[in-house]
Design a protein around this motif. Structure first.
Motif, mmCIF file in Angstrom:
data_model
loop_
_atom_site.group_PDB
_atom_site.id
_atom_site.type_symbol
_atom_site.label_atom_id
_atom_site.label_comp_id
_atom_site.label_asym_id
_atom_site.label_seq_id
_atom_site.Cartn_x
_atom_site.Cartn_y
_atom_site.Cartn_z
ATOM 1 N N PRO A 28 12.211 2.558 9.066
ATOM 2 C CA PRO A 28 11.577 2.293 7.773
ATOM 3 C C PRO A 28 10.087 1.952 7.891
ATOM 4 C CG PRO A 28 13.640 1.095 7.944
ATOM 5 C CD PRO A 28 13.350 1.660 9.285
ATOM 6 N N ILE A 29 9.705 1.291 8.979
ATOM 7 C CA ILE A 29 8.291 0.957 9.172
ATOM 8 C C ILE A 29 7.488 2.225 9.427
ATOM 9 C CG2 ILE A 29 6.656 -0.277 10.657
ATOM 10 C CD1 ILE A 29 8.884 -2.391 11.031
ATOM 11 N N LEU A 30 8.048 3.124 10.210
ATOM 12 C CA LEU A 30 7.397 4.406 10.462
ATOM 13 C C LEU A 30 7.250 5.197 9.159
ATOM 14 C CD1 LEU A 30 6.267 6.338 12.615
ATOM 15 C CD2 LEU A 30 8.573 7.253 12.864
ATOM 16 N N TYR A 31 8.306 5.183 8.344
ATOM 17 C CA TYR A 31 8.248 5.871 7.054
ATOM 18 C C TYR A 31 7.167 5.256 6.158
ATOM 19 C CZ TYR A 31 9.551 7.709 2.519
ATOM 20 O OH TYR A 31 9.509 8.299 1.293
ATOM 21 N N GLY A 86 -0.326 6.507 4.365
ATOM 22 C CA GLY A 86 -1.393 7.467 4.627
ATOM 23 C C GLY A 86 -1.471 8.546 3.564
ATOM 24 N N LYS A 87 -0.325 9.101 3.205
ATOM 25 C CA LYS A 87 -0.296 10.157 2.183
ATOM 26 C C LYS A 87 -0.733 9.621 0.817
ATOM 27 C CE LYS A 87 3.343 13.010 4.207
ATOM 28 N NZ LYS A 87 4.701 13.508 4.047
ATOM 29 N N ARG A 88 -0.210 8.446 0.458
ATOM 30 C CA ARG A 88 -0.527 7.858 -0.847
ATOM 31 C C ARG A 88 -2.008 7.499 -0.943
ATOM 32 N NH1 ARG A 88 -0.726 2.844 -3.375
ATOM 33 N NH2 ARG A 88 0.021 2.869 -5.525
ATOM 34 N N GLN A 89 -2.555 6.897 0.112
ATOM 35 C CA GLN A 89 -3.961 6.514 0.094
ATOM 36 C C GLN A 89 -4.880 7.719 0.049
ATOM 37 O OE1 GLN A 89 -3.049 3.052 -0.727
ATOM 38 N NE2 GLN A 89 -5.197 3.348 -0.365
ATOM 39 N N LYS A 90 -4.521 8.787 0.755
ATOM 40 C CA LYS A 90 -5.332 10.005 0.705
ATOM 41 C C LYS A 90 -5.316 10.604 -0.697
ATOM 42 C CE LYS A 90 -6.089 14.484 2.919
ATOM 43 N NZ LYS A 90 -6.851 14.893 1.778
ATOM 44 N N LEU A 91 -4.147 10.618 -1.313
ATOM 45 C CA LEU A 91 -4.030 11.139 -2.669
ATOM 46 C C LEU A 91 -4.827 10.284 -3.652
ATOM 47 C CD1 LEU A 91 -2.711 13.375 -4.294
ATOM 48 C CD2 LEU A 91 -0.687 11.943 -4.521
ATOM 49 N N LEU A 92 -4.751 8.963 -3.520
ATOM 50 C CA LEU A 92 -5.524 8.076 -4.391
ATOM 51 C C LEU A 92 -7.018 8.275 -4.186
ATOM 52 C CD1 LEU A 92 -3.434 4.791 -4.134
ATOM 53 C CD2 LEU A 92 -3.818 6.127 -6.204
ATOM 54 N N ASP A 93 -7.455 8.416 -2.934
ATOM 55 C CA ASP A 93 -8.876 8.652 -2.657
ATOM 56 C C ASP A 93 -9.344 9.962 -3.272
ATOM 57 O OD1 ASP A 93 -9.222 6.291 -1.271
ATOM 58 O OD2 ASP A 93 -8.952 7.213 0.710
ATOM 59 N N ASP A 94 -8.500 10.984 -3.227
ATOM 60 C CA ASP A 94 -8.856 12.278 -3.816
ATOM 61 C C ASP A 94 -8.918 12.210 -5.340
ATOM 62 O OD1 ASP A 94 -8.944 13.317 -1.260
ATOM 63 O OD2 ASP A 94 -6.996 14.317 -1.395
ATOM 64 N N GLN A 95 -8.057 11.392 -5.938
ATOM 65 C CA GLN A 95 -7.996 11.299 -7.400
ATOM 66 C C GLN A 95 -9.019 10.327 -7.985
ATOM 67 O OE1 GLN A 95 -3.925 10.154 -8.042
ATOM 68 N NE2 GLN A 95 -3.191 12.257 -8.052
ATOM 69 N N LEU A 96 -9.550 9.424 -7.180
ATOM 70 C CA LEU A 96 -10.432 8.380 -7.690
ATOM 71 C C LEU A 96 -11.713 8.900 -8.351
ATOM 72 C CD1 LEU A 96 -10.411 5.339 -7.956
ATOM 73 C CD2 LEU A 96 -11.573 5.194 -5.761
ATOM 74 N N LEU A 121 0.804 -1.213 0.000
ATOM 75 C CA LEU A 121 0.000 0.000 0.000
ATOM 76 C C LEU A 121 0.841 1.269 0.000
ATOM 77 C CD1 LEU A 121 -2.798 -1.089 2.490
ATOM 78 C CD2 LEU A 121 -2.977 -0.850 0.009
ATOM 79 N N SER A 122 2.125 1.148 0.307
ATOM 80 C CA SER A 122 3.006 2.319 0.329
ATOM 81 C C SER A 122 3.847 2.416 -0.931
ATOM 82 C CB SER A 122 3.936 2.248 1.539
ATOM 83 O OG SER A 122 3.210 2.139 2.718
ATOM 84 N N PHE A 123 4.509 1.325 -1.285
ATOM 85 C CA PHE A 123 5.370 1.237 -2.470
ATOM 86 C C PHE A 123 5.056 -0.069 -3.192
ATOM 87 C CE2 PHE A 123 7.945 3.894 0.377
ATOM 88 C CZ PHE A 123 8.280 4.925 -0.474
ATOM 89 N N PRO A 124 4.017 -0.114 -4.028
ATOM 90 C CA PRO A 124 3.627 -1.373 -4.668
ATOM 91 C C PRO A 124 4.739 -2.024 -5.494
ATOM 92 C CG PRO A 124 1.989 0.319 -5.087
ATOM 93 C CD PRO A 124 3.143 0.986 -4.401
ATOM 94 N N GLU A 125 5.648 -1.235 -6.007
ATOM 95 C CA GLU A 125 6.707 -1.776 -6.861
ATOM 96 C C GLU A 125 7.887 -2.321 -6.064
ATOM 97 O OE1 GLU A 125 7.593 2.384 -5.854
ATOM 98 O OE2 GLU A 125 5.804 1.464 -6.681
#
Length: 193
Positions: free
Chosen positions: A103-106, A112-122, A57-61
């Motif tokens: 790294p886990i904290l990062y 959180g940032k990526r999911q919020k951005l995806l939710d806004d763009q969906l 969910l953070s870095f799919p690649e």
């Protein structure tokens, strides 16, 4: 040889049900593919499945083995630098533990940032796809257009789905795999529809 190449391709393009906390709608449309190699052995343990879900969910690649390698490197470097600087083993252990946790904290912050951005763009992405389909484009070409025209990170997700489909993966499977990378109930309902 053909089955070996087919297995390699399938391994690269497949995803796995990793998020046990997913909503019922999301769980109902995901496939559970079996991983092989190191990732398969790691994913037998709940802690690594949870960590893998966070990585996806953070870095799919990125992938779990690469993340663990990065995490191990940061832990080792933190431990060694602190040990060399302080000559105190206890302080170095604490620094190594903090290095392992960072790294886990990062990842958590990035998710959180990526999911919020995806939710806004969906919503804009669904509107774009609706207009493309009304204009007479196929779903596949609509995904390609979304990958080219929309902003990141949603464009990358649709481009990845289009790339999978162009390599022969069924459209249904491509969209289901996207639900692993887009943790959104709204998107899960779209895929189900």
């Amino acid at each position: 040889l053909v089955s070996s190449d087919s297995r390699k391709l399938k391994k690269r393009l497949s995803s796995q049900l990793r998020d046990k906390g997913a909503t019922q709608a999301q769980r109902s449309i995901r496939n559970d593919a079996s991983e092989t190699g190191l990732a398969g052995h790691l994913l037998q343990h709940q802690i690594f499945r949870n960590l893998d879900a966070l990585v996806q969910l953070s870095f799919p690649e990125l992938g779990l083995p690469k993340f663990l390698l990065i995490m191990g490197g940061i832990t080792f470097a933190s431990f060694m630098v602190t040990l060399a600087a302080s000559m105190n083993f206890i302080v170095a252990l604490v620094a190594g533990g903090l290095g392992a946790f960072s790294p886990i904290l990062y990842l958590t912050r990035r998710k959180g940032k990526r999911q919020k951005l995806l939710d806004d763009q969906l919503p804009d992405a669904m509107d774009f796809l609706g207009r493309a389909l009304k204009a007479g484009h196929s779903l596949s070409s609509g995904l390609q257009m979304m990958g080219a025209e929309l902003p990141q990170p949603i464009a990358g997700e649709f481009q990845h789905a289009y790339d999978q489909h162009s390599l022969g993966i069924p459209m249904e499977k491509c969209l289901k795999d996207m639900t692993l990378r887009i943790d959104s109930t709204d998107f899960a309902f779209f895929v189900t529809a």
